[in-house]
Design an enzyme around this catalytic site. Structure first.
Site, PDB file in Angstrom:
ATOM      1  N   PHE A 137      40.829 -24.570 -15.478  1.00 56.56           N
ATOM      2  CA  PHE A 137      41.108 -23.592 -15.920  1.00 56.56           C
ATOM      3  C   PHE A 137      41.785 -22.390 -14.363  1.00 56.56           C
ATOM      4  O   PHE A 137      40.902 -22.555 -13.562  1.00 56.56           O
ATOM      5  CB  PHE A 137      41.253 -22.407 -16.616  1.00 56.56           C
ATOM      6  CG  PHE A 137      41.757 -21.199 -16.498  1.00 56.56           C
ATOM      7  CD1 PHE A 137      42.888 -21.177 -17.494  1.00 56.56           C
ATOM      8  CD2 PHE A 137      41.407 -19.967 -15.752  1.00 56.56           C
ATOM      9  CE1 PHE A 137      43.595 -19.788 -17.421  1.00 56.56           C
ATOM     10  CE2 PHE A 137      41.925 -18.573 -15.611  1.00 56.56           C
ATOM     11  CZ  PHE A 137      43.612 -18.444 -16.797  1.00 56.56           C
TER      12      PHE A 137
ATOM     13  N   ASP B  14      37.803 -24.359  -6.309  1.00 55.62           N
ATOM     14  CA  ASP B  14      38.518 -23.485  -6.262  1.00 55.62           C
ATOM     15  C   ASP B  14      37.494 -22.253  -6.743  1.00 55.62           C
ATOM     16  O   ASP B  14      36.648 -22.593  -8.452  1.00 55.62           O
ATOM     17  CB  ASP B  14      39.046 -23.826  -8.250  1.00 55.62           C
ATOM     18  CG  ASP B  14      39.672 -21.802  -8.374  1.00 55.62           C
ATOM     19  OD1 ASP B  14      39.301 -21.207  -8.397  1.00 55.62           O
ATOM     20  OD2 ASP B  14      40.784 -22.206  -9.426  1.00 55.62           O
TER      21      ASP B  14
ATOM     22  N   LYS C 250      38.834 -12.845  -7.617  1.00 53.12           N
ATOM     23  CA  LYS C 250      38.036 -11.726  -8.149  1.00 53.12           C
ATOM     24  C   LYS C 250      36.809 -11.049  -7.867  1.00 53.12           C
ATOM     25  O   LYS C 250      37.247  -9.821  -6.811  1.00 53.12           O
ATOM     26  CB  LYS C 250      37.607 -12.886  -9.370  1.00 53.12           C
ATOM     27  CG  LYS C 250      38.111 -13.407 -10.264  1.00 53.12           C
ATOM     28  CD  LYS C 250      37.307 -13.980 -11.023  1.00 53.12           C
ATOM     29  CE  LYS C 250      38.471 -15.144 -12.215  1.00 53.12           C
ATOM     30  NZ  LYS C 250      39.505 -14.241 -13.168  1.00 53.12           N
TER      31      LYS C 250
END
Length: 413
Positions: A144, A232, A261
């Site tokens: 994801f 990532d 984030k």
């Protein structure tokens, strides 16, 4: 207006006027502080999702909020048509902290992943000598990385992909945590492969932690075949797993590092791509950018958010309390019929519910957890992810473990 409405009325407003692209847990929040959030009726909850690890520093951390307020009152946006007095300070801070020459700032995690892919491809053509339009990026199954058209093109999640084609070419998918499969692909396609994009822990897939040594071996293979190792760390980075980066557990240095984030503590969209000069120099003026990327508020907030992580030793806290969380839950799981396993690293964890992915059991457990004062959400049907803000303390962790255990007991067969 929302202060005059109850939870049900607010949820109905969203249902009527908003696109149905999310299925939220039925709770309406209007306040957050530290590890806690409150709903519009005033009920208090432990937040065990942390906005998918964006709120590592805790809700509304005063140092980060003050940095945002101070900057918002002075200058919000210039675009990159001009310099601003905050971006360079942020760039120096983040590059020195993570050990890279350069950073390219963006806004969302998906934008940062897209940026990393573009940099890797351009490096492949200009530095590795890959024939034009032939560059390949190797990715992992069940990944994801976001929901842009390019990213969903290499997803095997049917919900993310179905009816959104045609899809972007140039990606090779391999099983996650399978070093042999990775090397076979590298051997067969090494002249065309520009990069290997990987999550150090697959969060959305259910907090799947690879076997020890997988990431280090993958980096070795990347070096052997002249392939960029792209990490990532949008969800796993910024102290979530007990180290500043999840790849730090194996002493791996990414060629391209993707962050987002918690880079803002959850108060503003801030993401970044870091690389050394030999890679980043392939991007020249006009070739990539963002109106909001690197804006003064983002830069000021980013500096404050990173300062909080270091000053409050949140990586160490995550490491220690994550071990405690799994240890205490495992005591219960040994004799449980409803929960079969807890897995994770630091304060990124998940439990596996003993039912099918298509069942409602995990969802119903999350509803009961909500009733008992703790907010979490299922992923992949029968997995519940637990990721509290890293400012949580030992007493609070033990209290939350008891909430989780008492809730699971209600579902034992």
């Amino acid at each position: 207006m929302s202060q005059q409405l109850n939870s049900q009325s607010i949820m109905e407003l969203e249902h009527i006027h908003g696109a149905h692209n999310y299925h939220p847990l039925p709770v309406v929040l209007n306040k957050g502080q530290g590890v806690y959030v409150w709903d519009v009726e005033g009920k208090k909850y432990f937040d065990f999702l942390s906005a998918y690890s964006a709120v590592n520093q805790g809700h509304c951390h005063p140092q980060i909020i003050q940095a945002m307020i101070d900057q918002a009152q002075r200058l919000t946006l210039t675009s990159r048509a001009f310099y601003n007095d905050k971006l360079g300070v942020f760039e120096k801070k983040i590059t020195e902290l993570f050990g890279f020459d350069k950073v390219l700032p963006m806004n969302s995690g998906a934008e940062a992943v897209e940026t990393a892919l573009k940099i890797a491809r351009k490096w492949g053509y200009e530095k590795k000598g890959i024939p034009e339009e032939s560059a390949q990026i190797v990715v992992c199954e069940n990944n994801f990385h976001g929901r842009t058209t390019t990213i969903i093109s290499f997803s095997n999640d049917s919900d993310a992909r179905k009816d959104f084609g045609p899809y972007t070419k140039g990606f090779i998918s391999v099983p996650y945590d399978d070093i042999d499969a990775l090397e076979k692909v590298f051997m067969a396609n090494d002249k065309l492969i520009a990069g290997f994009l990987v999550e150090p822990i697959q969060g959305e897939a259910g907090v799947y932690v690879p076997e020890p040594g997988y990431l280090a071996k993958a980096k070795e293979l990347c070096q052997k075949y002249n392939i960029l190792f792209i990490a990532d760390e949008v969800q796993t980075g910024i102290a979530r797993t007990g180290k500043l980066l999840a790849i730090d557990h194996e002493n791996v240095k990414a060629d391209i590092l993707v962050l987002g984030k918690a880079l803002s503590g959850g108060v503003y969209p801030v993401s970044a791509v870091l690389a050394n000069d030999s890679i980043m120099e392939v991007i020249q003026p006009g070739q990539h950018g963002s109106t909001f990327g690197g804006n003064p508020i983002a830069a000021a907030v980013g500096v404050a958010a990173l300062d909080v992580i270091i000053q409050e030793n949140l990586a160490d806290n995550a490491l220690e309390l994550g071990e405690l969380f799994r240890k205490e839950l495992n005591k219960y799981i040994e004799n449980s019929t409803i929960c079969t396993k807890v897995r994770g690293k630091g304060l990124l964890n998940a439990i596996l519910i003993n039912d099918t992915p298509t069942s409602e059991t995990a969802w119903n457990i999350c509803l009961k957890l909500r009733d008992n004062g703790l907010l979490a959400k299922p992923t992949h049907g029968n997995i519940i992810r637990f990721a509290p803000p890293l400012v949580i303390n030992k007493e609070q962790v033990l209290q939350c473990v008891q909430i989780i255990i008492s809730t699971l007991k209600e579902f034992e067969k």
